[in-house]
Every structure is written in structure tokens, then in C-alpha cells.
Design an enzyme around this catalytic site. Structure first.
Site, PDB file in Angstrom:
ATOM      1  N   LYS A   1       0.834  -1.219   0.000  1.00  9.49           N
ATOM      2  CA  LYS A   1       0.000   0.000   0.000  1.00  9.49           C
ATOM      3  C   LYS A   1       0.859   1.255   0.000  1.00  9.49           C
ATOM      4  CE  LYS A   1       0.829   0.893   4.439  1.00  9.49           C
ATOM      5  NZ  LYS A   1       1.442   2.113   5.014  1.00  9.49           N
TER       6      LYS A   1
ATOM      7  N   THR B   1      -3.037   5.955   4.771  1.00 11.20           N
ATOM      8  CA  THR B   1      -1.745   6.342   4.213  1.00 11.20           C
ATOM      9  C   THR B   1      -1.899   7.220   2.986  1.00 11.20           C
ATOM     10  OG1 THR B   1      -0.976   4.157   4.938  1.00 11.20           O
ATOM     11  CG2 THR B   1       0.528   5.431   3.603  1.00 11.20           C
TER      12      THR B   1
END
Length: 334
Positions: free
Chosen positions: A187, A244
Site C-alpha cells: 500500500k 496512508t
């Protein structure tokens, strides 16, 4: 319980505070003795400004603190996990539980963090991965946070769950350590890409498109490598991806914004001033996708931008102009 956190970055320090809050005997180890001495004196980590370190928290640069520790947390950056694991290995016993909280894939070997620690520790003890949407800054402030403790050994996962869980830090268990670690590492590439979108001036529609389609790529690769699809829709997958990609706490996101604004990857990382894991993960993702024959166009473009000087604005029409596909079938209709 005696616990040691190896790595005095923001994340390691925040987790040490969680363990302290839970009444454990906790020591925070730094590879830099001067930094350890400064934190012990000021009772503050510059990476967690404004968060006081309790007197009960031991802070040291001496690895002898590992003697007799039941819980050892490896919080080093991904590139330093192997070295840290080697240093810790002589102190580990079959009764120890080793927790990895680093998010990355080792360059060249493409090993996950738990695999590196199992190798360096010669499988002497159980290794658990703790991961999820968790900015150190927010954990340090005791804001509600959720993570996943993953290990094929249910008792080891529950041991870590019990050690960390409290009113502000909720921990779930999972057997899928492969999926949890892959989601955590991959990710970061998407977060960097999302930052590039922001730097280019794109807004919510574009970032939602990128995040959703990139998660489809990560899930394909994760399943191919032995992970479980549901993991990628959970806290360690979509949860961590959201936090994030959308927060300025994220070094990957901030570096991506600078790249989108015209800086080179090296200039961007220097300006961020801390490890940008997505840069290193992009190369590993590319290697794994090539090896496994998995189509990952977004991650491929990120790799080409970061390592081969591809112009960021070239990637947009390339991705938007790909062949028509069905969202569920992941291919063209025949």
C-alpha cells in the site's frame, strides 16, 4: 511482562507507550546511544513532539536490555530489519514472542519482514506481524486506533493481542500473516502514487479511482503469493491504504506530492527527511509482479516514474486509455 521495543523511531516509541499504558515493564532501544541518552534526559522523542515519555519507560542503547524479555518488538525501518534481527537473535528463546511492525519487502530477496526475522532468529521463537491504519502521532496521543496481530499460531497472535489491546488501541487477530504483511508493504506504493495525483492537481475523484483500482492490483498479487482476499479488504489492507493515502502524516503521501509537483524522487525523499518505504517497495512489487505474471498497471507506472524517469503526466493517459474491461471479471468481454 518484560517487553523491549527495538527501534526508537516514531512508531516504535508510540508502541512502547501503548505497552507502558498496559502496565508492562518496557524498554525502548535505540541503535544510536546518543539519541537514547537524549530521550532519557528530555523524556521526549523529537519524532513525537509534545508527547511525554513516562519515567517508567526505560530508554537505552544497550542490547542487554533484551535479557529475559517475553515480548520483543522489531520496529526498525525495513532496510534495517535484517541487521536488527541478527543483533537480537542471541537473546531470543523459545518462550519469546517476536513482533514485527515494519512495513516493507526486502530488496533483492523480496522477503517479508517476518520471513527475515524467522531466518535471522533461526526459527527459535514465534513471529507475529502487527499492522493496520496507525499513524504514530495519533497513537502517541491515545486516539482510537485498530490493528491486526497476524500469525498462523493462534496462541501467539492472541498473546500479542492481549499485550497491546486497551481502551484506545484495539487489536484483532488473524492467521493470514502473508496477506497482512503484503498489504502493509504494497500500500505504500499506492500512497506515493496518490500523493503524485495531489501534486498534479487532481482531486477526490481521481484519488478514489486510483486507490480502488490499485487495491484490486494488490489483492491479485497478494492472493497469488498465498494471502487471503478478505485481508485486503480489512484493517491491514483497505484500512491502512485509506489512512496512508489521505493523510499528511504519511511520508509516502508527502513524497508523492513533491514528485507530482516536479521534484525528482531523490529530491522528494531528501525533503521529507525520513524513510519513504514506498520507493523501495515499488521495485519489489515490480519484481514480484513480473515473476508471478500478475498485471499491475498502476504499480508498474509508479515503478517507471521512480526508477526510470518516466514523466508523471505520461502515466495518466496511459492508465486512462487502457482497454475496456469488466470490473468484476477483470477482463474484456468475449
Amino acid at each position: 511482562m518484560k517487553a523491549v521495543v527495538l527501534g526508537s523511531g516514531g512508531w516504535g516509541t508510540a508502541l512502547a507507550l501503548v505497552l507502558c499504558d498496559n502496565g508492562h515493564d518496557v524498554t525502548l532501544w535505540s541503535h544510536n546511544p546518543a539519541k537514547a541518552e537524549a530521550m532519557a534526559r528530555t523524556r521526549e522523542n523529537p519524532l513525537l513532539k509534545g508527547v511525554p515519555l513516562p519515567e517508567a519507560l526505560g530508554i537505552t542503547g544497550d542490547l542487554d536490555c533484551l535479557k529475559g524479555a517475553a515480548l520483543v518488538v522489531s520496529a526498525a525501518p525495513s532496510f534495517a530489519v535484517r541487521e536488527t534481527g541478527k543483533k537480537a537473535a542471541p537473546y531470543l528463546t523459545p518462550e519469546s514472542v517476536l513482533v514485527t511492525v515494519s512495513k516493507g519487502i526486502e530488496r533483492d530477496t523480496n522477503l517479508r519482514m517476518s520471513q527475515i526475522l524467522q531466518e535471522t532468529a533461526r526459527n527459535v521463537c514465534k513471529v507475529v506481524s502487527l499492522s493496520g491504519p496507525s499513524h504514530a502521532e495519533e497513537v502517541g496521543l491515545r486516539l482510537p486506533t485498530g490493528c491486526v496481530a497476524a500469525c498462523p499460531d493462534r496462541d501467539a497472535a492472541r498473546f500479542v493481542q492481549d499485550a497491546f489491546m486497551n481502551d484506545s488501541f484495539r487489536v484483532y487477530t488473524s492467521y493470514d500473516i502473508i496477506g497482512v504483511e503484503l498489504a502493509a508493504a504494497l500500500k505504500n506504493v499506492v500512497a506515493l502514487s496518490c500523493g503524485i495525483c495531489t501534486g498534479l492537481g487532481f482531486q477526490d475523484n481521481t484519488k478514489a479511482l486510483l486507490m480502488t483500482r490499485a487495491m484490486a492490483e494488490l489483492t491479485r498479487l497478494g492472493e497469488q503469493l498465498g494471502g487471503t482476499r478478505r485481508t485486503f479488504g480489512g484493517l491491514a489492507g483497505m484500512g491502512d491504504l485509506i489512512v496512508t493515502c489521505t493523510s499528511m502524516h504519511s511520508r509516502n503521501n508527502r513524497a508523492g506530492i513533491l514528485i507530482g509537483q516536479g521534484k525528482s524522487p531523490q529530491e522528494a525523499m531528501e525533503e521529507v527527511g525520513a524513510v519513504v518505504e514506498g520507493y523501495y517497495a515499488a521495485e519489489s512489487v515490480h519484481q514480484l509482479a513480473e515473476r508471478e505474471g500478475i498485471e499491475m498497471p498502476i504499480c508498474r507506472c509508479a515503478y517507471e516514474i521512480l526508477y526510470h524517469g518516466k514523466a508523471v503526466r505520461e502515466a495518466v493517459p496511459e492508465l486512462m486509455g487502457r482497454a475496456k474491461k469488466d470490473e468484476l471479471l477483470e477482463r474484456e468481454w468475449l
